[in-house]
Write a protein that holds these residues in place. Sequence first.
Motif, PDB file in Angstrom:
ATOM      1  N   ASN A  22      82.643  85.576 -28.117  1.00 30.90           N
ATOM      2  CA  ASN A  22      84.219  85.732 -28.634  1.00 30.90           C
ATOM      3  C   ASN A  22      84.657  85.014 -27.847  1.00 30.90           C
ATOM      4  O   ASN A  22      85.330  84.293 -28.420  1.00 30.90           O
ATOM      5  CB  ASN A  22      84.714  87.349 -27.946  1.00 30.90           C
ATOM      6  CG  ASN A  22      85.046  88.454 -27.793  1.00 30.90           C
ATOM      7  OD1 ASN A  22      84.842  88.383 -29.521  1.00 30.90           O
ATOM      8  ND2 ASN A  22      84.467  89.653 -26.905  1.00 30.90           N
ATOM      9  N   LEU A  25      85.315  81.891 -30.445  1.00 29.55           N
ATOM     10  CA  LEU A  25      86.361  82.056 -31.204  1.00 29.55           C
ATOM     11  C   LEU A  25      87.839  81.909 -30.046  1.00 29.55           C
ATOM     12  O   LEU A  25      88.085  80.990 -30.379  1.00 29.55           O
ATOM     13  CB  LEU A  25      86.511  83.530 -31.760  1.00 29.55           C
ATOM     14  CG  LEU A  25      87.006  83.933 -32.545  1.00 29.55           C
ATOM     15  CD1 LEU A  25      87.039  83.481 -33.952  1.00 29.55           C
ATOM     16  CD2 LEU A  25      87.269  85.504 -32.258  1.00 29.55           C
ATOM     17  N   ALA A  57      88.607  86.033 -24.125  1.00 32.92           N
ATOM     18  CA  ALA A  57      87.107  86.618 -23.969  1.00 32.92           C
ATOM     19  C   ALA A  57      87.767  88.016 -23.779  1.00 32.92           C
ATOM     20  O   ALA A  57      87.245  88.652 -23.869  1.00 32.92           O
ATOM     21  CB  ALA A  57      86.250  85.788 -24.123  1.00 32.92           C
ATOM     22  N   ILE A  60      89.592  90.180 -25.302  1.00 31.69           N
ATOM     23  CA  ILE A  60      89.542  91.327 -26.223  1.00 31.69           C
ATOM     24  C   ILE A  60      88.203  91.706 -26.435  1.00 31.69           C
ATOM     25  O   ILE A  60      88.597  93.158 -26.720  1.00 31.69           O
ATOM     26  CB  ILE A  60      88.501  89.789 -26.908  1.00 31.69           C
ATOM     27  CG1 ILE A  60      89.772  88.975 -27.472  1.00 31.69           C
ATOM     28  CG2 ILE A  60      87.368  90.072 -28.278  1.00 31.69           C
ATOM     29  CD1 ILE A  60      88.940  87.661 -27.781  1.00 31.69           C
ATOM     30  N   PHE A 201      90.562  87.981 -33.545  1.00 27.88           N
ATOM     31  CA  PHE A 201      88.853  88.874 -32.900  1.00 27.88           C
ATOM     32  C   PHE A 201      88.461  89.675 -33.669  1.00 27.88           C
ATOM     33  O   PHE A 201      87.430  90.445 -33.928  1.00 27.88           O
ATOM     34  CB  PHE A 201      88.809  88.786 -31.220  1.00 27.88           C
ATOM     35  CG  PHE A 201      90.155  89.421 -31.365  1.00 27.88           C
ATOM     36  CD1 PHE A 201      89.436  91.524 -31.069  1.00 27.88           C
ATOM     37  CD2 PHE A 201      91.604  89.287 -31.315  1.00 27.88           C
ATOM     38  CE1 PHE A 201      90.924  92.571 -30.303  1.00 27.88           C
ATOM     39  CE2 PHE A 201      92.573  90.295 -30.335  1.00 27.88           C
ATOM     40  CZ  PHE A 201      92.398  91.820 -30.230  1.00 27.88           C
TER      41      PHE A 201
END
Length: 375
Positions: A22, A25, A57, A60, A201
């Motif tokens: 995460n 990304l 993150a 997510i 994600f």
Amino acid sequence: MSAANVVISGLGLWTPEHSISNEELVESYNAYAEKYNAENATSIEAGDLTAKPLSTAAFIEKASGIKSRYVYIKDGILDPDRMMPNIPLRAEDELSNQAEIAVIAARKAMAAAKKEGKDIDAVIVSCAYTQRYYPAIAIEVQKELGIEGFGFDMLVACSAATFGLQRAYEMVTAGTAKCVLCINPELTSPGNNFRDRDSHFIFGDVATATIVESAETCQGEHSYDILGTKTVTTFSNNIRANIGYMVNVNQDNPYAEHNFFHQQGRKVFKEVCPMAAKHISDHLEETGVANTNVKRWFLHQANINMNVLIAKKLLGRDPEPGEAPIVLDTYANTASAGSLIALNLHHEDMVAGDHSVVCSFGAGYSIGSLVLRKR
Ligand code: CO8
């Protein structure tokens, strides 16, 4: 042939060597969003464009349970100037990308079922996308593995794998095939919009494979009677990807947001959870297996909160650790393959007589389930 005469005799899983956390990304998405906002500052200020929001993150993991995802090709995805995997075009005489990953998973399932190409007479490739329309990826796989008979591709988004297994079950039951290789090469990363904060994600790549055959020929060490299969679809626009062969005649932009996966995530969550729980309950009742008699629930892997909610509805309590295995923390949502990854990784310790349920749910909407009993 009665229901208990058709079995799953081998399972196979291909996991890509590359993964993206995460944190990685989010760092690349935020770099892309900040660059976009800086380059378009005047239009954003004038209200002609909307600023790209930043991702985190922590959101997510909390909203989805996803910590990382595997990808077929990592190169390009994290480049803020590209935001998509760099997958070179292959020549027509080279193996396609999807056939390549399908064959790896297939060989594992064939080894587990103690089968060679000559023992199989049908191949189903079912997944959310195929990279071309024809010849079918299944026929390419068939040639690669030395299989006679027939092969075809089928698309049912999130439920492609369970719907494919139902076709195999019916073919063996009807006698139109003796041993079917079902493969789910879920190459989702090319269809994922890494420029979209709400969905960048969600997906990961994987391939799963399953051998379905008559109990009479079964030699697999771990095999499962298929006690029943059940599928349902109800049209919904809440999960869509519009990309297709009309893109050129429509003079459409293949990179437009509507051509990638996009969804109304909240609505999907709210509408699909009760549908899936009822579908599974009804299926168990039709099969004559009590919910309390199910050892393991191999549920679709889209969102951990969805899985906990559905398991709770079915059990009337929180699931025990391992009772409804979660793989989406490391694999993310792999379209139709999620429930089969969970089955691949968490089946060997079950003992003869143990019941389990495999269930997919998502785009379409589509729901597919199998009730299994270990042999
Ligand atoms: N970072 C930080 N904040 C964010 C982010 C982010 N990345 N994304 C959203 N937010 C913000 C939102 O702006 C919102 O803020 P505010 O409250 O101020 O408006 C807040 O966080 C909450 O946003 P959402 O309401 O969107 O968030 P949810 O809590 O609903 O969680 C989920 C979003 C995780 C998407 C959730 O709704 C979900 O999982 N829903 C179910 C999804 C599902 O099952 N989808 C099916 C997928 S389809 C499938 O499985 C196969 C399809 C075919 C394959 C395609 C391959 C490419």
